[in-house]
Design an enzyme around this catalytic site. Structure first.
Site, short mmCIF file in Angstrom:
data_model
loop_
_atom_site.label_atom_id
_atom_site.label_comp_id
_atom_site.label_asym_id
_atom_site.label_seq_id
_atom_site.Cartn_x
_atom_site.Cartn_y
_atom_site.Cartn_z
N SER A 38 8.55 -53.09 12.96
CA SER A 38 7.21 -53.64 12.78
C SER A 38 6.46 -53.91 14.07
O SER A 38 5.24 -54.09 14.06
CB SER A 38 7.28 -54.94 11.97
OG SER A 38 8.11 -55.89 12.62
N ASP A 340 1.90 -64.35 13.13
CA ASP A 340 2.28 -64.77 11.78
C ASP A 340 3.65 -65.43 11.71
O ASP A 340 4.25 -65.53 10.64
CB ASP A 340 2.22 -63.58 10.82
CG ASP A 340 3.17 -62.45 11.22
OD1 ASP A 340 3.96 -62.64 12.17
OD2 ASP A 340 3.14 -61.38 10.57
N HIS A 343 5.57 -61.91 14.22
CA HIS A 343 4.94 -60.93 15.12
C HIS A 343 3.93 -61.61 16.04
O HIS A 343 3.50 -62.73 15.78
CB HIS A 343 4.26 -59.84 14.29
CG HIS A 343 5.15 -59.25 13.23
ND1 HIS A 343 5.11 -59.66 11.91
CD2 HIS A 343 6.12 -58.32 13.32
CE1 HIS A 343 6.02 -58.98 11.21
NE2 HIS A 343 6.65 -58.17 12.05
#
Length: 374
Positions: A38, A340, A343
């Site tokens: 991610s 968040d 990340h």
């Protein structure tokens, strides 16, 4: 006669300068290929279905730069986007969303949010299958690259020439292998997972080199003890468990252990593959700078507390994660390093990307970029 010679010399000089200006040196990389999770996924997870985490396809994700959600796990651009910009290349299209009209000659992104270095079988046998976001591990992504390769070049000579001017990013990968175990509470198993994770990464690098890769950038792990996820899940009443930055010492020590083992493995790979440039990207060192002094780097709202979340000391609530009911995004993500809870923000990714491209956080240094990141 002297005047004539002077005019000839002047004419020659201006002609030479004109050629230099009109024919600048070519870009050091003509393409970028990325494998990872991610931290660098530009849309593959969404394209694969995103069953477990569909919120990355909705606001507030993507609000800062793209003004829409793109499948990036941030408010805007990622490090891979800044690297592409610096080398005058387009943002990498996600492999799973490729169309016939898409230009793949300048790079493709194979990274998938939630991806692991180890195959899904490892997590199924360890009883961690329910935590997996995706089965598209590093070996699966490598298989995608091999499948795409005939569309990039045909003969060995063509491929050698093409990949000689291409940059391959292998990671960051492995972070999720540890995250899944940590979230499940299997802390004691973390250290034992490092050798197979590093082995999976080095195996992928060897295969890419065999396929023609000549310049590979391999990132280490972030200081996970500074992550809002870990700070929330493993919150301690003992002040001795935290460093001067407010990060958990044990988990940062673990990240350093992973990075040390990875660097040792890369050194061995360099000796076995002297025809390739294998670079290490020090994500840990770059991020630790702004975790240590966030205000100095423009993060006036700190580096530990998430911009988008559902409350709590670090604005991270596993039941109200960013994008879910009960969560809220901050007014100005550029003043936060953490997006968040898991990340980082575009601003933090920009800072790290600068450190990789212009120094001092890639070893040996990346080739000189024609553009400066603003």
């Amino acid at each position: 006669m002297k005047i004539y010679i002077l005019l000839v010399i002047t004419s020659f000089t201006f002609g030479f300068l004109e050629k230099v200006v009109s024919n600048p040196s070519p870009r050091p990389y003509k393409a970028i290929f990325n494998l990872g999770d991610s931290l660098s996924d530009t849309g593959n997870f969404l394209a694969s279905g995103a069953i477990l985490f569909p919120v990355i396809g909705k606001p507030p994700y993507g609000q800062t730069f793209f003004k829409r959600a793109t499948g990036r796990c941030s408010d805007g651009r990622l490090m891979i986007d800044f690297i592409a910009e610096a080398y005058e290349l387009p943002y990498l299209p996600p492999y799973l969303a490729l169309t016939k009209d898409k230009d793949i000659q300048r790079g493709v992104n194979f990274a998938v949010a939630g991806a692991t270095a180890l195959d899904a079988k490892f997590f199924i046998e360890a009883g961690l299958a329910k935590y997996l976001w995706t089965n598209n591990s590093l070996s699966i992504q490598l298989g995608w690259f091999k499948k795409l390769k005939p569309s990039l070049c045909t003969t060995k000579q063509d491929c050698d020439s093409y990949f000689k001017r291409s940059l391959f990013l292998v990671g960051e990968i492995g972070g999720n292998d540890y995250n899944y175990a940590a979230i499940a509470g299997n802390i004691t198993q973390l250290q034992a997972t490092v050798p197979p994770v590093v082995e999976a990464i080095t195996a992928a690098i060897n295969e890419l080199i065999a396929e023609g890769a000549r310049e590979l950038l391999v990132p280490g792990n972030f200081p996970i003890g500074c992550s809002a996820l870990y700070l929330t899940l493993f919150r301690s009443e003992n002040k001795e468990d935290y460093d001067d930055s407010g990060c958990l010492k044990t988990f940062n020590g673990f990240a350093e252990y992973h990075n040390k083992e990875l660097k040792l493995a890369l050194e061995t790979l360099r000796k076995k593959n002297p025809h390739a440039r294998i670079l290490y990207a020090d994500y840990y060192g770059a991020a630790k700078r702004f975790f240590h002094a966030p205000g100095h780097h423009g993060f006036t709202n700190g580096a530990l507390r998430a911009c988008c979340g559902g409350g709590g000391p670090y604005n991270f609530n596993i039941s109200a994660r960013c994008g879910h009911t009960g969560s809220k995004a901050c007014a100005d993500p550029s003043t936060y390093a953490n997006w968040d809870g898991i990340h980082l923000t575009e601003a933090a990714y920009r800072y790290i990307a600068k450190g990789l491209i212009y120094g001092p956080f890639s070893y040996p240094p990346l080739k000189i970029s024609p553009n400066k990141i603003a």
